[in-house]
Design an enzyme around this catalytic site. Structure first.
Site, PDB file in Angstrom:
ATOM      1  N   PRO A 102       0.786  -1.090  -0.017  1.00 40.53           N
ATOM      2  CA  PRO A 102      -0.017   0.019   0.100  1.00 40.53           C
ATOM      3  C   PRO A 102       0.988   1.226   0.076  1.00 40.53           C
ATOM      4  CG  PRO A 102      -0.506  -1.210   2.112  1.00 40.53           C
ATOM      5  CD  PRO A 102       0.653  -1.985   1.454  1.00 40.53           C
ATOM      6  N   VAL A 103       0.365   2.203  -0.702  1.00 42.30           N
ATOM      7  CA  VAL A 103       1.083   3.336  -0.836  1.00 42.30           C
ATOM      8  C   VAL A 103       1.055   4.465   0.382  1.00 42.30           C
ATOM      9  CG1 VAL A 103       1.398   3.563  -3.440  1.00 42.30           C
ATOM     10  CG2 VAL A 103      -0.368   4.682  -2.320  1.00 42.30           C
ATOM     11  N   LEU A 107       5.278   1.603   4.717  1.00 47.68           N
ATOM     12  CA  LEU A 107       5.448   0.294   4.319  1.00 47.68           C
ATOM     13  C   LEU A 107       6.552   0.210   3.136  1.00 47.68           C
ATOM     14  CD1 LEU A 107       2.331  -2.223   4.569  1.00 47.68           C
ATOM     15  CD2 LEU A 107       4.224  -2.077   5.929  1.00 47.68           C
ATOM     16  N   GLY A 108       7.086   1.433   2.946  1.00 48.21           N
ATOM     17  CA  GLY A 108       8.092   1.442   1.924  1.00 48.21           C
ATOM     18  C   GLY A 108       7.834   1.469   0.413  1.00 48.21           C
ATOM     19  N   SER A 109       6.627   1.479   0.224  1.00 45.98           N
ATOM     20  CA  SER A 109       6.336   1.163  -1.212  1.00 45.98           C
ATOM     21  C   SER A 109       7.032   2.147  -2.253  1.00 45.98           C
ATOM     22  CB  SER A 109       4.920   1.674  -1.687  1.00 45.98           C
ATOM     23  OG  SER A 109       4.551   2.866  -1.737  1.00 45.98           O
ATOM     24  N   ALA A 112      10.666   0.436  -2.425  1.00 44.22           N
ATOM     25  CA  ALA A 112      10.439  -0.786  -3.170  1.00 44.22           C
ATOM     26  C   ALA A 112      10.489  -1.066  -4.463  1.00 44.22           C
ATOM     27  CB  ALA A 112       9.497  -1.873  -2.413  1.00 44.22           C
ATOM     28  N   ASP A 162      14.677   3.546   4.556  1.00 38.71           N
ATOM     29  CA  ASP A 162      13.939   2.770   3.633  1.00 38.71           C
ATOM     30  C   ASP A 162      14.704   1.828   2.534  1.00 38.71           C
ATOM     31  OD1 ASP A 162      11.928   3.725   5.100  1.00 38.71           O
ATOM     32  OD2 ASP A 162      10.427   4.276   3.603  1.00 38.71           O
TER      33      ASP A 162
HETATM   34  O1  PMV Z   1       6.765   6.684   6.293  1.00 37.70           O
HETATM   35  P1  PMV Z   1       8.000   5.788   5.803  1.00 37.70           P
HETATM   36  O2  PMV Z   1       7.792   4.390   5.862  1.00 37.70           O
HETATM   37  O3  PMV Z   1       8.889   6.475   4.502  1.00 37.70           O
HETATM   38  O4  PMV Z   1       9.085   6.241   7.054  1.00 37.70           O
HETATM   39  C1  PMV Z   1       9.502   7.391   7.143  1.00 37.70           C
HETATM   40  C2  PMV Z   1      10.427   7.310   8.430  1.00 37.70           C
HETATM   41  C3  PMV Z   1      10.973   8.822   8.962  1.00 37.70           C
HETATM   42  O5  PMV Z   1      12.055   8.572   9.977  1.00 37.70           O
HETATM   43  C4  PMV Z   1       9.814   9.496   9.415  1.00 37.70           C
HETATM   44  C5  PMV Z   1      11.555   9.489   7.648  1.00 37.70           C
HETATM   45  C6  PMV Z   1      12.955   8.800   7.376  1.00 37.70           C
HETATM   46  O6  PMV Z   1      13.592   9.623   6.182  1.00 37.70           O
HETATM   47  O7  PMV Z   1      13.549   8.303   7.954  1.00 37.70           O
END
Ligand code: PMV
Length: 326
Positions: A102-103, A107-109, A112, A162
């Site tokens: 899911p975007v 979850l790092g879509s 990925a 990520d």
């Molecule tokens: O929302 P996500 O899964 O892309 O995670 C962001 C994590 C943060 O620490 C809020 C931002 C980052 O760049 O690490």
């Protein structure tokens, strides 16, 4: 010239969750992230007879050419950067993207998709040019670097966590700007990952934390320090297999994230439901405000916690094991 008229390469990449340390990681504190293999993005590179590069993303009903894509388009950017890194002009292939991640949900879509495209292109180009390392493709570190460039488009100041956890596909103890550190998961543990169903762009939450940090650096540096200590202590517990202790650290991290203003009513409702049903700990994961939360479950509590999360409004729940067989 090699005959590449029907040549196809498909590669996929997992999702990820941040176990500890989101937001503070942007300010140099350590964070822990792990891959989630139940959701994946895949990229297929297919040779074309004409010169065009076509981007085909059926999940978002997108079909366009690279030439027509805007300069800051994430898919076009990863294709252009990867070809530039490999020293070949982008031409004569279709890039097809599929994803079950899911975007905008933590979850790092985005990372990925970038990792899958870069890795697939590396393999494809190595193969069609009969390069000596055709089966190897690009090193993980190069793929991670390329995906990081695209992360900058998603949100201005990404920590790089990520792209790192997804490119290396293993648990990481991540400190911004430092080489990747993996660590031993002495005893596997299980997480329920519940989706609030609210898409929350990381960029906005990261920007809001930055404004608050600018307004009160003393308080926010202290909050980040406390988060960093939790991440450090969590790594020690995971390496020792002392999983029972992890839950308390997760819930403490959630309280610090709420103090930073990145939790929400919906997240807190799911956290409370998980804890009420016996989770050892629970917290949001990723940028916050919406997206996913995680709860530490056991074999005994797992089913009741999944039911409680769905009853409290979770749009879907994924159960994943960290360490051991997933
Ligand atoms: O929302 P996500 O899964 O892309 O995670 C962001 C994590 C943060 O620490 C809020 C931002 C980052 O760049 O690490």
């Amino acid at each position: 010239m090699p005959d590449n008229s029907r040549f196809t390469v498909t590669v996929d990449a997992p999702g990820k969750i941040i176990l500890f340390g989101e937001h503070a990681v942007v300010y140099g504190r350590p964070a822990i992230a792990v891959p989630v293999i139940q959701v994946r993005a895949s990229a297929t590179i297919e040779s074309r007879a004409d010169d065009a590069v076509v981007i085909d993303a059926p999940d978002i009903a997108r079909m366009s050419t690279l030439r027509d894509a805007p300069a800051d388009d994430p898919l076009a950017t990863i294709i252009r950067l990867t070809c530039a890194r490999l020293g070949v002009p982008p031409e004569k292939f279709t890039v097809r993207i599929r994803s079950t991640i899911p975007v905008a949900s933590g979850l790092g879509s985005g990372a990925a998709v970038s990792v899958a495209v870069a890795r697939a292109l590396g393999k494809y180009i190595a193969s069609v040019t009969l390069a000596p390392h055709a089966s190897v493709g690009m090193p993980n570190a190069d793929i991670s670097d390329l995906a990081y460039e695209v992360e900058k488009l998603h949100h201005g100041t990404p920590s790089g966590i990520d792209n790192t956890v997804i490119a290396f596909e293993q648990p990481v103890y991540f400190v911004r700007g430092k080489p990747i550190e993996s660590f031993r998961v002495a005893k596997p543990f299980t997480l329920a990952i519940a989706d609030t169903g609210i898409a929350a762009p990381t960029k906005i939450a990261v920007g809001d934390v930055r404004s608050q940090w600018e307004a009160d650096r003393e308080l926010f540096e202290k909050l980040f320090d406390n988060v960093g200590t939790l991440a450090h202590n969590a790594r020690v517990l995971i390496e020792q297999g002392a999983i029972e202790g992890l839950g308390g650290l997760m819930t403490a991290n959630q309280i610090l994230l709420a103090t930073m203003g990145v939790s929400s009513l919906e997240i807190q409702r799911l956290v409370d439901a998980a804890l009420g049903a016996g989770a050892l700990g629970a917290k949001l994961s990723g940028g916050g405000r919406g997206g996913n939360m995680i709860a530490l479950v056991t074999e005994v509590t797992q089913d009741a916690i999944v039911r409680a999360l769905l009853k409290a409004g979770a749009k879907r729940v994924i159960v994943t094991m960290v360490g051991g067989r997933q």
